[in-house]
Motif scaffolding. Sequence first.
Motif, short mmCIF file in Angstrom:
data_model
loop_
_atom_site.label_atom_id
_atom_site.label_comp_id
_atom_site.label_asym_id
_atom_site.label_seq_id
_atom_site.Cartn_x
_atom_site.Cartn_y
_atom_site.Cartn_z
N GLY A 78 2.93 -4.90 3.22
CA GLY A 78 2.98 -3.47 2.92
C GLY A 78 4.46 -2.90 2.79
O GLY A 78 5.45 -3.78 2.61
N THR A 79 4.51 -1.65 2.88
CA THR A 79 5.93 -1.12 2.85
C THR A 79 6.45 -0.85 4.21
O THR A 79 5.84 -0.22 5.05
N ALA B 7 -2.85 5.78 -1.60
CA ALA B 7 -3.72 6.33 -0.71
C ALA B 7 -4.32 5.40 -0.01
O ALA B 7 -4.60 4.22 -0.31
N GLY B 8 -4.14 5.74 1.52
CA GLY B 8 -4.94 4.84 2.54
C GLY B 8 -3.76 3.84 3.09
O GLY B 8 -3.98 3.25 4.02
N ALA B 9 -2.70 3.64 2.26
CA ALA B 9 -1.66 2.58 2.71
C ALA B 9 -0.84 3.04 4.02
O ALA B 9 -0.49 4.24 3.80
N ARG B 10 -0.66 2.17 4.65
CA ARG B 10 0.52 2.76 5.82
C ARG B 10 1.58 2.31 5.59
O ARG B 10 1.73 1.27 5.41
N VAL B 11 2.79 3.25 5.96
CA VAL B 11 3.85 2.87 5.78
C VAL B 11 4.62 2.57 7.34
O VAL B 11 4.45 3.42 8.12
N GLN B 12 4.98 1.34 7.70
CA GLN B 12 5.57 1.16 8.89
C GLN B 12 7.07 1.68 8.93
O GLN B 12 8.00 1.48 8.11
N VAL B 13 7.44 2.44 9.92
CA VAL B 13 8.79 3.13 10.14
C VAL B 13 9.49 2.44 11.33
O VAL B 13 9.16 2.39 12.37
#
Length: 334
Positions: free
Chosen positions: A100-101, A127-133
């Motif tokens: 993922g991103t 949509a629905g994708a989770r962005v790890q910060v």
Amino acid sequence: MPAATAPSAAAGRRTLAVLVLIPAVAALALWVFAWPAARIAPRDLPIGVAGPATAADAVERELGRHEGAFEIHRYEDADAARAAIEDRDVYGAVVVTPGGTELLTASAGSPVVAGLLREAVTAQAPAGARVQVTDVVAAPAGDPRGAVLGASLLPLALVGAASGVATVLLGLRGAGAVTTLVGAAALAGLVGAALADSWLGALTGSWWAEAGVLGLTVLAIGSAFAGLVTLLGKPGFGLGAALTILLGNAFSGMSSAPELLPTGVGALGQWLPPGAGGSALRSVSAFDGAAAGGPLLVLSLWAAAGLTATALGSRRRRAEAPTPEPAPAPAPVG
């Protein structure tokens, strides 16, 4: 009657001048501070993109839709992007991985920019994708929003201005004036580091480096004031206040980032002592001195120019001062 009317007319003109001048100054001050704050937006904000070429190209195209907002730097992988953030080459980076991103930020560099990047990258994710910060260089626990650091510039400017004005009004000249300015700045730097680092925990870097930057900032402002007044007289007070207190603080970008201010304003602010001092302080406090060279050079140039003008200007004024004529000899008696 005419003799009594003249002072009254002069007083009336002075009163009118004050009534016109004060609102004009108030309007100018409000404009200088409010206009940049009302136009906060990214302008060529340096950020990184890392990951496989195809995926990274897609991210860069999405970010490019915000025309003129971002200056994209490409990196091979997450490690290279992290290193660029720690060196203050970029404010953050988008890393594309098979899982993922991931968004890398540095809230210590600017909590406002970190939040802006989080919103921008999250909004463009599928949509629905989770962005790890991941906060690579986090803001200090004692100042998570950068409020203390941003609020410290005006007191520094006022202390510097006070030292310069006091040096001139006390009639100090030459080496005495230079010694006073340097000594006052050194003490202000030590007190500032004791308060911001040891007490408030808003600074977390090398204590002595922080004290040095704080002291150099005060010296740059104080010597600029003293030098301008020495060379220009009373107009030097107004010019010094405009450069170091009014424009210097409003255009510093410390409450956000220079790249979020209107075009040209942030760059100008970094050439004035408050903006340069704030950037250098951020570097030594949170980034081990990375990218501090430019701001420290700006502060040093201001300090050197101000001290030189103070010392040489005082000497020139003494040389130009008229020599009093000797009193006439008393007439012989008788």
